[in-house]
Scaffold this motif. Structure first.
Motif, short mmCIF file in Angstrom:
data_model
loop_
_atom_site.label_atom_id
_atom_site.label_comp_id
_atom_site.label_asym_id
_atom_site.label_seq_id
_atom_site.Cartn_x
_atom_site.Cartn_y
_atom_site.Cartn_z
N GLU A 183 0.78 -1.12 0.04
CA GLU A 183 0.07 -0.01 -0.12
C GLU A 183 0.80 1.13 0.08
N ILE A 184 0.46 2.07 -0.90
CA ILE A 184 1.34 3.59 -1.01
C ILE A 184 0.28 4.73 -0.44
N GLU A 185 0.40 5.21 0.69
CA GLU A 185 -0.64 6.19 1.04
C GLU A 185 0.16 7.49 1.16
N VAL A 186 -0.38 8.50 0.63
CA VAL A 186 0.06 9.89 0.50
C VAL A 186 -0.78 10.79 1.11
N ARG A 187 -0.57 11.47 2.23
CA ARG A 187 -1.58 12.27 2.88
C ARG A 187 -0.44 13.55 3.43
N PRO A 188 -1.42 14.46 3.98
CA PRO A 188 -0.60 15.80 4.20
C PRO A 188 0.12 15.70 5.41
N GLY A 189 1.44 16.27 5.48
CA GLY A 189 2.17 16.19 6.30
C GLY A 189 2.45 17.68 6.91
N PRO A 190 3.41 17.71 7.75
CA PRO A 190 3.52 19.24 8.48
C PRO A 190 4.13 20.00 7.31
N GLY A 191 3.72 21.48 7.65
CA GLY A 191 4.25 22.49 6.89
C GLY A 191 3.89 22.35 5.38
N GLY A 192 2.89 21.99 5.17
CA GLY A 192 2.38 21.79 3.53
C GLY A 192 3.08 20.77 2.82
N ARG A 193 4.10 19.83 3.58
CA ARG A 193 4.67 18.99 2.79
C ARG A 193 3.96 17.49 2.89
#
Length: 146
Positions: free
Chosen positions: A95-105
């Motif tokens: 599984e590949i998950e891409v989600r919002p991280g800190p500081g717009g990363r």
């Protein structure tokens, strides 16, 4: 079946991190001794199939995979892709998950359960560590290259 996961936080928008990780032929550029062939028409969606051919000469094997979950990120909503491995040698899922991280990363989470046929369970720890290292390096390279 060994399970492993890792996370990366990168200075990319969600959609760009997603694009870099889900252009399947690019994986062949960063995984040693591997070539990827997509066997279904584009664009990627549930049901997309591709084959990773790994190895050298007679010591090569096919690792066929199918996209069984395809939810690209939209705005600030996370994206999730699940690949089911359907080979005679390599089985499991990723599984590949891409989600919002800190500081717009973008925060990338990679989860995988892997089984290599004919490899005794005694080697699960070695397989887990080696897989984490190989896939971790591959993800780093994919995320660095536009």
């Amino acid at each position: 079946m060994p399970f492993f996961s890792f996370e990366r936080t990168v200075p990319l928008p969600l959609d760009e991190a997603w694009r870099r990780l889900t252009e399947w032929p690019r994986h062949g550029d960063v995984v040693p001794l591997t070539r990827i062939t997509v066997v279904t028409p584009t664009p990627t969606r549930e049901g997309t199939r591709f084959v990773a051919r790994s190895g050298l000469g007679p010591l090569s094997f096919n690792d066929p995979m199918e996209v069984t979950v395809w939810h690209p990120p939209v705005d600030d909503e996370p994206g999730l892709c699940r690949l089911d491995k359907r080979g005679r040698v390599v089985q499991g899922w990723a599984e590949i998950e891409v989600r919002p991280g800190p500081g717009g990363r973008a925060r990338v989470v990679w989860r995988e359960e892997l089984r290599v046929r004919f490899l005794p369970r005694f080697f699960d720890g070695v397989l887990e560590r080696a897989s984490r290292a190989v896939f971790g390096r591959a993800v780093n390279r994919l995320l660095r290259r536009a």
